[in-house]
Scaffold this motif. Structure first.
Motif, short mmCIF file in Angstrom:
data_model
loop_
_atom_site.label_atom_id
_atom_site.label_comp_id
_atom_site.label_asym_id
_atom_site.label_seq_id
_atom_site.Cartn_x
_atom_site.Cartn_y
_atom_site.Cartn_z
N ILE A 264 -44.57 -11.14 19.47
CA ILE A 264 -43.32 -11.91 19.53
C ILE A 264 -42.19 -11.05 20.08
CG2 ILE A 264 -41.57 -13.08 18.12
CD1 ILE A 264 -43.89 -13.92 16.25
N GLY A 265 -42.13 -9.79 19.63
CA GLY A 265 -41.08 -8.91 20.11
C GLY A 265 -41.24 -8.51 21.56
N VAL A 267 -42.60 -10.41 24.12
CA VAL A 267 -42.48 -11.49 25.11
C VAL A 267 -41.12 -11.52 25.82
CG1 VAL A 267 -42.43 -14.00 25.40
CG2 VAL A 267 -44.28 -12.92 24.10
N PRO A 268 -39.99 -11.51 25.10
CA PRO A 268 -38.72 -11.53 25.82
C PRO A 268 -38.50 -10.32 26.71
CG PRO A 268 -38.36 -11.15 23.48
CD PRO A 268 -39.78 -11.54 23.63
N LEU A 269 -39.05 -9.18 26.32
CA LEU A 269 -38.90 -7.98 27.14
C LEU A 269 -39.71 -8.09 28.43
CD1 LEU A 269 -39.10 -5.23 24.35
CD2 LEU A 269 -37.06 -6.31 25.35
N VAL A 271 -40.32 -10.95 29.92
CA VAL A 271 -39.56 -11.91 30.73
C VAL A 271 -38.41 -11.20 31.45
CG1 VAL A 271 -38.07 -13.94 30.63
CG2 VAL A 271 -40.19 -13.88 29.29
N ILE A 272 -37.69 -10.35 30.73
CA ILE A 272 -36.59 -9.60 31.35
C ILE A 272 -37.13 -8.72 32.48
CG2 ILE A 272 -34.88 -7.79 30.96
CD1 ILE A 272 -34.53 -8.93 28.12
N LYS A 275 -38.62 -11.42 35.39
CA LYS A 275 -37.67 -12.39 35.96
C LYS A 275 -36.39 -11.73 36.46
CE LYS A 275 -40.35 -15.91 35.12
NZ LYS A 275 -41.02 -16.63 36.23
N ARG A 276 -35.93 -10.72 35.73
CA ARG A 276 -34.68 -10.04 36.12
C ARG A 276 -34.93 -8.73 36.85
NH1 ARG A 276 -30.76 -11.01 30.79
NH2 ARG A 276 -31.12 -13.27 30.64
N MET A 282 -37.37 -1.50 31.50
CA MET A 282 -38.16 -1.93 30.35
C MET A 282 -39.30 -0.95 30.05
SD MET A 282 -36.88 -4.64 28.96
CE MET A 282 -35.31 -3.82 29.30
#
Length: 461
Positions: A264-265, A267-269, A271-272, A275-276, A282
């Motif tokens: 869970i921790g 996944v957003p990293l 994406v960053i 996508k960014r 990262m």
């Protein structure tokens, strides 16, 4: 020249499903021993921390030595026979380890498990069974299956060992490999004509070029260090859990909670990063998280501190496992991804071998805490090396099938035509494969111009 639809055919779905499950069950068998061997090795004759570390890591040595020969053998004898032979070696190794009463017997079994080095053959069969347009997605499915296998192994291994003993872990891996043989012959479609695939296989002419690229060897060093540290710390982590009051029978549940929260921790990293376009940032963050967690494991006490440190470690570990292959794919020259991945995989296995041996030696000489301290130092040095890593370009791989074979001036003209299209950054045309490998920046790609070129070449063909 043609660019076929990216929709999966029925045979491709069968091949991807079968080979992904085959790869996953094999990796599950290799990973399951990781969280349990150090804890249960006391019953084995001759067990010392160094010997246990060798037992953990020796599979990586035989994998590193034999994966390329197995790939070459599959080109000559056929994919399925070679994969079946590798699985039989894995079964034999598992049975040897399960029956062993000494640590030397387990080492022999683990070496035999690793000698079934069929990863390259499986990826080559996957390439044989899929079209160029869906191959990247197929390979991503394999990568996902490995991640799932690792998470399941961290939970299942401790449960089996606590319930039935260490031997049960190896008997279960033998059963998995036997089931893999059934999957290979019943689920995976008959193998088509064998071909060389530069996106999955090693081209010896490209090895020197790949090895001398500073950005690519930094990624090889990264996967080497990542698996070195993973193997090393699992000579100590199970004992840390016991020290804070978590019995061996509850280790699986503990790892389950850690791995779920870490995913869970992560996944957003991811994406960053994707996508960014913050992949370098990262990756540095992930390495820093690992270094901080290792420092905490060396000095902090208490169950919640231990849980927090393990969570930070696996957020960083999982993030790097996801990002490093993606970075490699973006940085590898057109038509050289297979060679780059082969060197990368060899680095991973060598890291696992050295990590097991080094971790065992450190624990034997200086104790549990020392392995975390040394690992933190290694990760700190790795972070410094990655500071000089160039930011990966936001490129994607594109493969175009050619209807006709090009030679001489026609080949040079074709490559020039592709290179002139806006957004095409690198081109390699391989006449004998009738394929053109492109690296493209999709943000600036002139898809209409590329489409016109494809249609015009098709008309000429």
């Amino acid at each position: 020249m043609r660019k076929v639809s990216g929709l999966l055919l029925a045979t491709e779905r069968r091949a991807i499903t079968g080979l992904a499950s085959l790869y996953a069950t094999r990796m599950l068998g290799l990973f399951m021993v990781l969280p349990v061997l150090a804890l249960y090795a006391d019953d084995l004759v001759g067990a010392t921390p160094l010997m246990v570390g060798l037992a953990l890591g020796v599979y990586g040595l035989t994998q590193a030595i034999l994966q390329i020969p197995f790939g070459v053998l599959s080109d000559r004898l056929g994919r399925k026979p070679v994969i079946a032979g590798g699985l039989l070696l894995f079964v034999v190794g598992s049975v040897v380890a399960a029956s062993a009463e000494s640590i030397q017997g387990v080492i022999l079994g683990r070496a035999l498990q690793g000698s079934g080095a069929v990863a390259a053959a499986i990826m080559a069969l996957l390439a044989d069974q899929t079209r160029e347009q869906v191959r990247t997605a197929a390979m991503a499915t394999i990568g996902l299956s490995i991640g799932v296998a690792f998470a399941v192994a961290m939970v299942l291994g401790p449960w089996l060992a606590a319930t039935f003993g260490l031997a049960a872990v190896f008997w279960f891996t033998a059963l998995l490999a036997a089931l893999g043989l059934v999957v290979l012959w019943k689920l995976v479609p008959p193998a088509p004509r064998r071909m060389r695939h530069r996106d999955v296989g090693i081209d010896r002419q490209q090895v020197t070029t790949i090895l001398t690229r500073s950005d690519l060897w930094r990624l090889d060093l990264s996967i080497f260090a990542l698996h070195l540290v993973l193997m090393a710390i699992f000579l100590a982590v199970p004992f840390r859990l016991v020290e804070v009051g978590i019995g061996a029978e509850r280790h699986g549940v503990t790892y389950l909670g850690v791995m779920a929260l870490a995913f869970i921790g992560m996944v957003p990293l991811v994406v960053i990063a994707e996508k960014r376009q913050r992949m370098k940032g990262m990756s540095l963050l992930a390495i820093a998280l690992m270094a901080a967690s290792l420092g905490g494991l060396a000095g902090l006490d208490g169950i919640w501190a231990l849980f927090a440190c393990l969570l930070l470690f696996f957020i960083g570990f999982n993030l790097l496992e996801a990002m490093l292959p993606s970075m490699l794919s973006k940085l590898a020259p057109a038509g050289a991804k297979g060679t780059a991945m082969g060197i990368y995989s060899t680095s991973q296995f060598l890291g696992a071998f050295l990590g097991g041996v080094l971790g065992g030696f450190i624990v034997q000489q200086w104790g549990l805490g020392a392995v975390f301290i040394v690992s933190a130092v290694v990760v700190g040095g790795w972070w410094l090396v990655m500071l000089g890593m160039p930011t990966p370009p936001h490129l994607s791989s594109e493969v175009v099938a050619l209807d006709e074979e090009h030679q001489g001036d026609a080949l040079e003209a074709l490559m020039a035509n592709f290179a002139d299209v806006a957004g095409v950054e690198d081109v390699l045309v391989v006449p004998e494969e009738r394929l053109a490998y492109l690296k493209v920046d999709r943000r600036h790609l002139d898809e209409e111009a590329l489409g016109r070129l494809i249609r015009s070449r098709r008309h000429e063909g």
